[in-house]
Write a protein that holds these residues in place. Structure first.
Motif, short mmCIF file in Angstrom:
data_model
loop_
_atom_site.label_atom_id
_atom_site.label_comp_id
_atom_site.label_asym_id
_atom_site.label_seq_id
_atom_site.Cartn_x
_atom_site.Cartn_y
_atom_site.Cartn_z
N GLU A 30 74.87 45.25 -0.94
CA GLU A 30 74.80 46.67 -0.54
C GLU A 30 73.44 47.29 -0.84
OE1 GLU A 30 78.09 48.62 -2.36
OE2 GLU A 30 79.59 47.52 -1.20
N ALA A 31 72.40 46.49 -0.72
CA ALA A 31 71.04 46.98 -0.97
C ALA A 31 70.08 46.30 0.00
CB ALA A 31 70.62 46.71 -2.41
N CYS A 32 69.06 47.05 0.42
CA CYS A 32 68.06 46.52 1.35
C CYS A 32 66.86 45.91 0.65
CB CYS A 32 67.59 47.62 2.29
SG CYS A 32 68.87 48.21 3.43
N PHE A 33 66.71 46.20 -0.65
CA PHE A 33 65.53 45.71 -1.35
C PHE A 33 65.75 45.77 -2.86
CE2 PHE A 33 65.11 50.25 -1.03
CZ PHE A 33 64.59 50.64 -2.25
N SER A 34 64.87 45.07 -3.57
CA SER A 34 64.87 45.11 -5.04
C SER A 34 63.46 45.46 -5.50
CB SER A 34 65.26 43.75 -5.61
OG SER A 34 66.54 43.35 -5.18
N TYR A 35 63.37 46.30 -6.52
CA TYR A 35 62.06 46.62 -7.09
C TYR A 35 61.53 45.42 -7.86
CZ TYR A 35 62.80 51.51 -5.87
OH TYR A 35 63.00 52.67 -5.17
N VAL A 36 60.23 45.13 -7.69
CA VAL A 36 59.61 43.96 -8.31
C VAL A 36 58.20 44.32 -8.76
CG1 VAL A 36 58.95 41.54 -7.98
CG2 VAL A 36 60.89 42.47 -6.71
N THR A 37 57.78 43.75 -9.87
CA THR A 37 56.41 43.91 -10.33
C THR A 37 55.63 42.63 -10.06
OG1 THR A 37 57.08 45.43 -12.08
CG2 THR A 37 54.91 44.40 -12.30
N PRO A 38 54.52 42.70 -9.34
CA PRO A 38 53.73 41.48 -9.09
C PRO A 38 53.27 40.83 -10.39
CG PRO A 38 53.00 43.28 -7.68
CD PRO A 38 53.93 43.88 -8.68
N ARG A 39 53.09 39.55 -10.34
CA ARG A 39 52.57 38.81 -11.48
C ARG A 39 51.07 39.08 -11.63
NH1 ARG A 39 53.09 32.22 -12.13
NH2 ARG A 39 51.32 31.88 -13.50
N SER A 85 60.72 43.91 -2.95
CA SER A 85 60.94 42.78 -2.06
C SER A 85 62.23 43.01 -1.29
CB SER A 85 61.02 41.47 -2.85
OG SER A 85 59.77 41.16 -3.42
N MET A 86 62.25 42.58 -0.03
CA MET A 86 63.40 42.85 0.83
C MET A 86 64.48 41.79 0.70
SD MET A 86 61.94 44.42 4.38
CE MET A 86 61.16 42.90 4.90
N CYS A 87 65.70 42.24 0.89
CA CYS A 87 66.87 41.37 0.87
C CYS A 87 67.26 41.03 2.31
CB CYS A 87 68.03 42.07 0.16
SG CYS A 87 69.56 41.12 0.12
N TYR A 88 67.35 39.75 2.60
CA TYR A 88 67.82 39.34 3.92
C TYR A 88 68.42 37.94 3.84
CZ TYR A 88 63.00 37.46 4.00
OH TYR A 88 61.82 36.84 3.69
N GLY A 124 52.52 35.63 -2.22
CA GLY A 124 52.08 34.72 -3.26
C GLY A 124 51.82 35.41 -4.58
N ALA A 125 52.37 36.63 -4.75
CA ALA A 125 52.09 37.42 -5.95
C ALA A 125 53.15 37.28 -7.03
CB ALA A 125 51.92 38.88 -5.58
N GLY A 126 53.99 36.26 -6.94
CA GLY A 126 54.93 36.01 -8.03
C GLY A 126 56.38 36.05 -7.61
N GLU A 127 57.23 35.68 -8.56
CA GLU A 127 58.65 35.53 -8.28
C GLU A 127 59.33 36.86 -8.05
OE1 GLU A 127 60.16 35.26 -12.92
OE2 GLU A 127 59.91 33.44 -11.74
N THR A 128 60.43 36.80 -7.34
CA THR A 128 61.27 37.95 -7.03
C THR A 128 62.73 37.53 -7.23
OG1 THR A 128 61.82 37.53 -4.71
CG2 THR A 128 59.61 38.42 -5.17
N PRO A 129 63.67 38.45 -7.14
CA PRO A 129 65.08 38.05 -7.24
C PRO A 129 65.50 37.07 -6.15
CG PRO A 129 64.86 40.41 -7.60
CD PRO A 129 63.52 39.92 -7.13
N TYR A 130 64.66 36.92 -5.13
CA TYR A 130 65.01 36.07 -3.98
C TYR A 130 64.24 34.74 -3.98
CZ TYR A 130 66.43 40.80 -2.87
OH TYR A 130 66.98 42.06 -2.96
N SER A 131 63.57 34.43 -5.07
CA SER A 131 62.74 33.22 -5.12
C SER A 131 63.56 31.94 -5.26
CB SER A 131 61.74 33.31 -6.28
OG SER A 131 60.84 34.37 -6.10
N ARG A 132 64.83 32.08 -5.56
CA ARG A 132 65.71 30.92 -5.77
C ARG A 132 65.09 29.98 -6.81
NH1 ARG A 132 66.56 29.31 0.36
NH2 ARG A 132 64.49 30.27 0.49
N THR A 133 64.80 28.73 -6.48
CA THR A 133 64.24 27.81 -7.49
C THR A 133 62.72 27.75 -7.44
OG1 THR A 133 64.43 25.94 -5.95
CG2 THR A 133 66.31 26.37 -7.40
#
Length: 521
Positions: A30-39, A85-88, A124-133
């Motif tokens: 139920e969200a279109c995106f997650s807030y993320v801080t670049p590495r 970062s966007m959720c899709y 290429g600025a770092g991991e997000t909740p969608y980076s999986r492994t």
């Protein structure tokens, strides 16, 4: 120091956010995106910037500042912004893959300048909740390819995302280029890419899959309001018109791909832009030898789902998945099927007209389809360079007494094969073409000029990118700069750059990065 940007974060203001703020891999609902801080990179350095895009967003003259480098390397966050970062979701190679999302893309902010709207995104600025492994990072090799290609495509007249900057992070990134169990460390890099929106078909598939119709409607309404406002206020009729527009834009994009010989390589639904832009430059390539069965993606080598010749039909397949996603807002299979069936007819007509333009044909003739089909067949009898062939074809004269094959002989990779039956078929085709040209009203010079506006002289061949990569790995960015400038005018003769109007060299035939490419970046 700050960068004077007209911040307008409508995406994050108007769409639902992921309430979880920790940067952990997770399923988002139920969200279109997650807030993320670049590495924060260890020692960023600027490799290249696009003067055109600097001006487009109002940052011309700022590119040499330390603050510019800090922002576009992810080291500093712009005031009054919250990167996200966007959720899709998406279908990958024909199979439902579930949640995907921006695994290594972080949107810095959205801005408005000179009546245009841009999303600034770091890849290429770092991991997000969608980076999986994965690690959310990118390497110099793939970043150079994306940076050069997006700008090259724009100047070819192909709908595309753009690129602003290319930065080295100072960090090393572990990558297994061919997925063969032999990973190596490579230089890390970040590209800042720009588009009015990076929304993909997969953004809408995500909510349809979860039967989250309220959020789906919110996202579709947002898309129409900000990117298709000319259709009117969101309603069922406007949803239908919206889908028609996405179909038309997607078709226009893929016909341009076919025109210039571009092969995307990974046409998953999460790599299909809702604005009809070429997006996500991974294992792409340009046809060297004209071959409808060629794919640049080693992952796709067995089944060749995304080969050159199938791209228009893959777009249709992806549009069907988008239709399924937005069906709850329209609730009419018949209406959606009518639009999709129209695409099948329209794309054939568009392809035919595109091929006519490449041949310099304007008038109508009942035998034109047969002429085009015959050409496509003969082009594949022996390895024939697509770009060089069509560019040289403009020099053919309608009253030429010499054999037409003499005009285009430089396009053959194996000239010794052009004999007996192959030569006979070429001769027959040129006789038909010569007869057909006599029905045109343009003289030879006018026709040549027209053909040279649709048949580029220079494209970003994989071996050219690899030369830029090899030099850059040693700290030499002159080849990047040369190719960047060359590809701004792909239809011009540019005699001083004639060395780039050449067939793929033999050393590049089987070289990694030239013939063998993967999604690894």
């Amino acid at each position: 120091m700050t960068l004077k940007l007209n911040i307008n974060n409508r995406f994050t203001k108007e769409l639902p956010a992921d309430p979880v703020l920790t940067n952990t891999r997770r399923q988002v609902r139920e969200a279109c995106f997650s807030y993320v801080t670049p590495r924060t990179p260890s020692q960023p350095s600027l490799v290249h910037t696009s003067p055109e895009m600097l001006e487009a967003i109002g940052l011309k003259g700022n590119e040499q500042s330390d603050y510019f480098l800090e922002v576009f390397s992810g080291a500093k966050i712009l005031p009054n912004t919250k990167p996200y970062s966007m959720c899709y979701a998406g279908h990958q190679f024909g199979n439902w893959a579930g949640q995907l999302g921006d695994g290594r893309a972080i949107n810095l902010t959205e801005i408005a300048h000179n009546n245009k709207y841009w999303t600034l995104q770091l890849k290429g600025a770092g991991e997000t909740p969608y980076s999986r492994t994965a690690d959310g990072l990118a390497v110099l090799r793939s970043s150079i390819r994306e940076y050069l290609c997006s700008e090259a495509m724009y100047h070819l007249g192909v709908p595309t995302t753009r690129a602003l900057s290319l930065v080295l992070t100072g960090d090393m990134v572990l990558r297994d280029v061919l997925y063969d169990g032999n990973p190596e460390y490579e230089k890390g890099a970040i590209v800042c890419r720009l588009a009015a929106s990076f929304l993909r078909f997969g953004n809408y598939e995500m909510f349809a899959a979860h039967q989250d119709i309220p959020t789906l409607k919110t996202l579709v309404d947002y898309t129409i309001t900000h990117h298709y406002s000319y259709l009117g206020s969101p309603s069922r009729d406007v949803y239908i018109a919206f889908f028609k527009e996405v179909v038309a834009k997607s078709m226009d994009m893929v016909i341009h791909w076919q025109r210039v010989g571009f092969v995307h390589g990974v046409m998953n639904t999460d790599n299909m832009s809702i604005l009809g832009l070429t997006i996500d430059y991974g294992p792409y390539g340009w046809l060297e030898g004209y071959d409808h069965n060629w794919t640049p993606n080693t992952t796709d080598n067995a089944h060749k789902r995304y080969r050159y010749g199938t791209q228009p039909q893959v777009v249709l397949w992806n549009l069907i998945k988008l239709a399924n996603a937005i069906y709850p807002l329209i609730e009419s299979v018949e209406i959606l099927e009518t639009i999709l069936n129209a695409y099948q007819n329209d794309v054939e007509i568009a392809y035919f007209e595109m091929m006519k333009s490449k041949l310099g044909l304007i008038e109508n003739d009942e035998n034109d389809k047969l002429l085009i089909e015959a050409l496509e067949n003969v082009l594949q009898l022996s390895e024939t360079d697509m770009t060089i062939f069509f560019r040289l074809l403009s020099q053919f004269k309608s009253n030429q007494s010499l054999e037409g094959i003499d005009c285009i002989k430089e396009a053959f990779y194996n000239p010794d094969e052009i004999k007996e039956s192959i030569k006979k078929e070429w001769t027959e085709w040129f006789l038909k073409y010569q007869t057909r040209l006599k029905k045109e009203n343009l003289n030879d010079k006018e026709r040549a000029n027209q053909m040279n506006t649709v048949n580029p002289k220079y494209v970003l061949r994989n071996y050219m990118s690899q030369l830029a990569i090899d030099a850059a790995e040693k700290g030499d960015y002159t080849v990047i700069n040369e190719l960047f400038d060359l590809l701004k005018k792909p239809y011009d003769e540019q005699i001083s750059h004639q060395k780039w109007f050449a067939k793929r060299p033999e050393w590049a035939r089987h070289k990694v990065g030239c013939s063998m490419l993967s999604c690894s970046s």
